[in-house]
Structures are given as C-alpha cells and as structure tokens.
Design a protein around this motif. Structure first.
Motif, PDB file in Angstrom:
ATOM      1  N   PRO A 189      82.211  41.200  -3.726  1.00  0.00           N
ATOM      2  CA  PRO A 189      80.895  41.454  -3.598  1.00  0.00           C
ATOM      3  C   PRO A 189      79.844  40.169  -3.173  1.00  0.00           C
ATOM      4  N   VAL A 190      79.913  39.980  -1.898  1.00  0.00           N
ATOM      5  CA  VAL A 190      79.217  38.726  -1.413  1.00  0.00           C
ATOM      6  C   VAL A 190      77.862  38.875  -1.682  1.00  0.00           C
ATOM      7  N   ASP A 191      77.070  40.205  -1.681  1.00  0.00           N
ATOM      8  CA  ASP A 191      75.419  40.133  -2.020  1.00  0.00           C
ATOM      9  C   ASP A 191      75.422  39.759  -3.355  1.00  0.00           C
ATOM     10  N   ALA A 192      76.354  40.225  -4.379  1.00  0.00           N
ATOM     11  CA  ALA A 192      76.210  39.977  -5.823  1.00  0.00           C
ATOM     12  C   ALA A 192      76.487  38.463  -5.991  1.00  0.00           C
ATOM     13  N   LEU A 193      77.270  37.924  -5.336  1.00  0.00           N
ATOM     14  CA  LEU A 193      77.436  36.464  -5.463  1.00  0.00           C
ATOM     15  C   LEU A 193      75.866  35.828  -5.006  1.00  0.00           C
ATOM     16  N   TRP A 194      75.537  36.326  -3.904  1.00  0.00           N
ATOM     17  CA  TRP A 194      74.058  35.446  -3.609  1.00  0.00           C
ATOM     18  C   TRP A 194      73.150  35.606  -4.594  1.00  0.00           C
ATOM     19  N   ALA A 195      73.147  37.015  -5.150  1.00  0.00           N
ATOM     20  CA  ALA A 195      71.912  37.059  -5.957  1.00  0.00           C
ATOM     21  C   ALA A 195      72.307  36.181  -7.361  1.00  0.00           C
ATOM     22  N   HIS A 196      73.453  36.121  -7.617  1.00  0.00           N
ATOM     23  CA  HIS A 196      73.660  35.312  -8.835  1.00  0.00           C
ATOM     24  C   HIS A 196      73.312  33.967  -8.582  1.00  0.00           C
ATOM     25  N   LEU A 197      73.748  33.409  -7.531  1.00  0.00           N
ATOM     26  CA  LEU A 197      73.256  31.833  -7.091  1.00  0.00           C
ATOM     27  C   LEU A 197      71.694  31.778  -7.276  1.00  0.00           C
ATOM     28  N   ARG A 243      84.206  17.972 -20.263  1.00  0.00           N
ATOM     29  CA  ARG A 243      85.221  17.252 -19.418  1.00  0.00           C
ATOM     30  C   ARG A 243      84.236  16.359 -18.891  1.00  0.00           C
ATOM     31  N   SER A 244      83.219  16.380 -18.661  1.00  0.00           N
ATOM     32  CA  SER A 244      82.313  15.321 -17.979  1.00  0.00           C
ATOM     33  C   SER A 244      82.097  14.153 -18.812  1.00  0.00           C
ATOM     34  N   SER A 245      81.904  12.971 -17.997  1.00  0.00           N
ATOM     35  CA  SER A 245      82.162  11.684 -18.730  1.00  0.00           C
ATOM     36  C   SER A 245      80.644  11.552 -19.400  1.00  0.00           C
ATOM     37  N   LEU A 246      79.701  12.312 -18.556  1.00  0.00           N
ATOM     38  CA  LEU A 246      78.322  12.200 -19.226  1.00  0.00           C
ATOM     39  C   LEU A 246      77.947  13.273 -20.384  1.00  0.00           C
ATOM     40  N   GLN A 247      78.005  12.679 -21.630  1.00  0.00           N
ATOM     41  CA  GLN A 247      77.746  13.734 -22.755  1.00  0.00           C
ATOM     42  C   GLN A 247      76.332  13.622 -23.130  1.00  0.00           C
ATOM     43  N   ALA A 248      75.369  13.935 -22.303  1.00  0.00           N
ATOM     44  CA  ALA A 248      74.120  14.101 -22.803  1.00  0.00           C
ATOM     45  C   ALA A 248      73.338  15.117 -21.949  1.00  0.00           C
ATOM     46  N   PHE A 249      72.064  15.550 -22.374  1.00  0.00           N
ATOM     47  CA  PHE A 249      71.609  16.789 -21.624  1.00  0.00           C
ATOM     48  C   PHE A 249      71.354  16.233 -20.053  1.00  0.00           C
ATOM     49  N   SER A 250      71.665  17.031 -19.188  1.00  0.00           N
ATOM     50  CA  SER A 250      71.638  16.649 -17.822  1.00  0.00           C
ATOM     51  C   SER A 250      71.651  17.868 -16.752  1.00  0.00           C
ATOM     52  N   PRO A 251      71.420  17.699 -15.577  1.00  0.00           N
ATOM     53  CA  PRO A 251      71.588  19.076 -14.677  1.00  0.00           C
ATOM     54  C   PRO A 251      72.953  19.668 -15.039  1.00  0.00           C
ATOM     55  N   LEU A 252      73.868  19.208 -15.408  1.00  0.00           N
ATOM     56  CA  LEU A 252      75.134  20.036 -15.795  1.00  0.00           C
ATOM     57  C   LEU A 252      74.887  20.942 -16.867  1.00  0.00           C
ATOM     58  N   THR A 253      74.144  20.407 -17.842  1.00  0.00           N
ATOM     59  CA  THR A 253      73.863  21.278 -19.171  1.00  0.00           C
ATOM     60  C   THR A 253      73.040  22.353 -18.670  1.00  0.00           C
ATOM     61  N   ALA A 254      72.006  22.179 -17.775  1.00  0.00           N
ATOM     62  CA  ALA A 254      71.115  23.263 -17.374  1.00  0.00           C
ATOM     63  C   ALA A 254      71.894  24.280 -16.438  1.00  0.00           C
ATOM     64  N   VAL A 255      72.822  23.935 -15.565  1.00  0.00           N
ATOM     65  CA  VAL A 255      73.585  24.679 -14.744  1.00  0.00           C
ATOM     66  C   VAL A 255      74.511  25.639 -15.786  1.00  0.00           C
ATOM     67  N   HIS A 256      75.312  24.946 -16.459  1.00  0.00           N
ATOM     68  CA  HIS A 256      76.254  25.699 -17.355  1.00  0.00           C
ATOM     69  C   HIS A 256      75.556  26.632 -18.549  1.00  0.00           C
ATOM     70  N   VAL A 257      74.591  26.383 -18.773  1.00  0.00           N
ATOM     71  CA  VAL A 257      73.869  27.373 -19.685  1.00  0.00           C
ATOM     72  C   VAL A 257      73.174  28.406 -18.844  1.00  0.00           C
ATOM     73  N   ALA A 258      72.474  28.138 -17.718  1.00  0.00           N
ATOM     74  CA  ALA A 258      72.164  29.138 -16.801  1.00  0.00           C
ATOM     75  C   ALA A 258      73.248  30.137 -16.279  1.00  0.00           C
ATOM     76  N   ASN A 259      74.282  29.562 -16.006  1.00  0.00           N
ATOM     77  CA  ASN A 259      75.218  30.420 -15.542  1.00  0.00           C
ATOM     78  C   ASN A 259      75.600  31.325 -16.529  1.00  0.00           C
ATOM     79  N   ALA A 260      75.854  30.787 -17.768  1.00  0.00           N
ATOM     80  CA  ALA A 260      76.300  31.634 -19.081  1.00  0.00           C
ATOM     81  C   ALA A 260      75.404  32.618 -19.343  1.00  0.00           C
ATOM     82  N   LEU A 261      73.984  32.369 -19.417  1.00  0.00           N
ATOM     83  CA  LEU A 261      73.003  33.320 -19.823  1.00  0.00           C
ATOM     84  C   LEU A 261      72.775  34.186 -18.738  1.00  0.00           C
ATOM     85  N   GLU A 262      73.009  33.999 -17.251  1.00  0.00           N
ATOM     86  CA  GLU A 262      72.883  34.993 -16.158  1.00  0.00           C
ATOM     87  C   GLU A 262      73.992  35.893 -16.326  1.00  0.00           C
TER      88      GLU A 262
END
Length: 397
Positions: free
Chosen positions: A230-238, A339-358
């Motif tokens: 589902p390409v359209d669904a992938l685009w909407a998710h992004l 697995r990230s070497s940066l263990q602090a709040f960062s864009p990685l945190t936001a993307v991980h949480v956003a992906n999970a919540l969506e």
C-alpha cells in the motif's frame, strides 16, 4: 581498508587526490584512472566502495555517463562527482548519477569530510550487511537535483522568494505532494488551496525540503503491481509521523534545528520499505506475509529475509546524500533507539515515539520502547505527547 577510485584526465589532479588523502592511507586504498574506459576495466577486476569522477574528460565517455554505468553494474558503490563545470544546467543534469557533488576548486578538508562520512556509515549502520543488500538492489537513488537547487537558493540572501517558488513548481511530483499535504485535515485550513505557490508559503520551506526528498524517492521507486504493497498508506504514514515528531519536539521546547530534523526524519524514516518493495518484490512479499502472522516485528523479519532492515537501508542512503547526523540517526534507529550512542532526548526519540503512536492510533503494533524512555528520563512525558499527536488527528474547530 576501503577502496576509492579517482577518475580524472588531468595527471596533476590525480596526483593531488593521492596527496590530499596521504594522511588517510590507513583507511583508504587509493587508485586513479585517466578516463572512464580505464575506470570500468579496473572495476571489473576489483570492488571499489567509492568512485569519484570529473565531469568533463576529453573524448569518449564523460563523468556522468561513467557513473550511470556504475549505477547499472555496481549499484552498491558510492558515487561522487568532483568538477568545476561552469554550466549550471550540465552540473544539475549530472546530479541524477551521483550521491555527492563537490565543486572545483575545493578545500582538501571538504573531500576528507565527505569520505569520512561515507566511511563512518560502517559502524553506524552495520554497513557490511547493507552493502550486500544494496548490491542486490537495482540502484540506490541519486541525490535529488531539485533539493540541491532549493538549498543553494536558500543559502543565497540575494535570491528572491519568487525564484525559490519557481524552483519548487518545476517538479510536478513535488507540487502534487505539497497540495496534498497543505489540504490535509491536520493543517486545519478553512479553504482548499489550489495554488502551489500558496501551498509552499503555507507549509514553509523546511517542510518543502523534506517533501522534495521524499517525493524524489517515491518518483524513482514504483513497487511492482505483483505485490500487495500500500504505497498510498505508506505516504500517509510518513506525513503523519513527520507532523507528530515535530509536535513532540515543540512540546519539549527543542531547538528549531532539531525540531525540523525530527520532522524530516519522520517524513523519510520508512522510505527503505519502498526501495525493498521495488527492487526485491518477491522477498519483500515474503516478509510482509510473515509479518501478518504477528510472530515478530517487521524489522526483525527483515533481518531474517534480507540480512538488514528498511531503517538501516534508508539511513544508509540519507548518509550517502550527506544529510545531517541527527536525521540519519533517527531514521537508522527509529525501531531500536536503545542502540543509539546518544542516550538523551533527541529527534530520534521524537521519531520513535511518533512512529509508535501513529501505529497505535491506526490499530497496529505500537512497538514503543518504554524502557528506553525511562532510561533517558522522559517516560513521564508520554501522555503529554500522546495528547499532542491526538490534536493533529482531531484538530479543534
């Protein structure tokens, strides 16, 4: 040791490349060739991680034509053009064949920095597995020329906004995506927008840049009709992930640059799926079928099927393109932030949480790593972030 092949018809330039990287001989094995034909013969005999070519090289095949052959024959090889061609149209056309464009004359540190970034992808993204996977793909897409033109225009204070608008509307795919995004429910506009220039102004240039990157990948990779993807669904998710990641960063009063890095990473984090679906449809369909059984997360199934994940593949591509490290890291580890070497709040945190919540909102597997959130001291902010994401889905009238 990695191998790099410099291709230039000037003996002085070939000698200069060797001299510039003399201090890097413990990391790079350097080979030179005076032209495209000689370069292709060398590549038949041995593998090179990087090929760096001049654009104009006497008679015969030019640099862009050489790199187009490299795309077909050695898709896993990183491609660089190093050229002083004054013709902007010719230089822009060459971008369709390269991952990086270095203009002559250049600082020695510029070349070293580009190669260090490519070399640094090894430990960062488990490159050996990714290299093997990249070798099975039809090609890794080249850096989008439109994005580079927009970036250059933005960096020049003398360029008027009208010129930037003209660049944006040159790309029909990007124009369509902008209109789709600006008219989405999340933006909450009272009236529909039909003018791409108005759309660009409503969205802002940071959003337009992210859209230019994602639209480029979607344009270059069209999954086979033989698979149920589902390409359209992938685009909407992004789109949703980008918006949600930005909202989470803003809720923490993050620096503007990190807010936009999170948005861009959210918009791009799953493009590796599109690349796999396009180039390896049979294996991708197999992975999809296994994931529907619910026995393991999709990214774990990918490791079994491909030997790498869509996250690593996308991050590898973005790293080749030279995107900032926070974006590459957020894409690479959006499923496995621990697995990230940066263990602090960062864009990685936001993307991980956003992906999970969506995924959670859409009734899928959230795959939220709450232990990671506890470790970096932000688990208590999860409910607040969930509310911010909910507001995007159901904006107040």
């Amino acid at each position: 040791m990695k191998r790099i092949l410099f291709v230039d018809d000037s003996p002085l330039m070939r000698d200069m490349f060797v001299a510039v990287l003399a201090s890097e001989r413990d990391q790079w094995e350097i080979t030179t060739a005076p032209g495209a034909a000689e370069a292709l013969e060398l590549m038949k005999a041995r593998a090179f991680e990087v090929v760096a070519s001049d654009l104009r090289m006497g008679d015969g095949m030019n640099g862009a034509e050489l790199l187009n052959q490299v795309i077909k024959l050695y898709p896993q090889t990183s491609r660089i053009i190093i050229s002083g061609v004054p013709d902007q149209a010719e230089a822009a056309a060459a971008l369709s064949a390269t991952h990086q464009f270095i203009a002559k004359p250049f600082e020695a540190n510029t070349l070293r920095a580009v190669l260090a970034r490519i070399g640094g992808l090894d430990a960062f993204l488990q490159e050996e597995r990714l290299k093997a996977l990249a070798g099975r793909l039809r090609a890794l897409p080249s850096f989008p020329s439109l994005y580079l033109e927009i970036m250059k225009a933005l960096d020049d204070p003398e360029v008027p906004m009208q010129k930037i608008d003209e660049l944006i509307i040159k790309d029909p795919g990007l124009t369509a995506k902008m209109l789709q995004v600006v008219n989405s429910v999340a933006l909450g506009l009272q009236e529909k927008v039909n003018d791409p220039l108005e759309a660009a102004q409503q969205l802002g240039l940071n959003t337009v840049r992210a859209l230019a990157l994602s639209a480029h990948v979607f344009t270059n990779f069209t999954p086979s009709q033989k698979i149920n993807f589902p390409v359209d669904a992938l685009w909407a998710h992004l789109m949703k992930c980008g918006d949600s990641a930005r909202a989470i960063m803003r809720a923490e009063d993050a620096d503007h640059a990190y807010v936009e890095a999170a948005y861009t990473a959210g918009m791009l984090h799953d493009i590796g799926k599109l690349m796999l679906a396009d180039s390896l449809p049979r294996e991708f369909q197999m992975a999809l079928a296994q994931s529907l059984k619910g026995s393991a997360p999709f990214y774990e199934i990918e490791m079994d099927v491909f030997g790498a994940t869509h996250a690593g593949l996308a991050a590898y591509l973005l790293g080749l393109w030279g995107l900032p490290a926070p974006i590459v890291e957020a894409v690479a580890f959006h499923h496995t932030p621990e697995r990230s070497s940066l263990q602090a709040f960062s864009p990685l945190t936001a993307v991980h949480v956003a992906n999970a919540l969506e995924h959670e909102i859409d009734g899928g597997d959230a795959s939220l790593n709450e232990e990671y959130l506890e470790k970096i001291g932000v688990a208590n902010r999860l409910d607040a972030w969930r509310k911010e994401v909910g507001k995007l889905r159901n904006p107040e009238p």
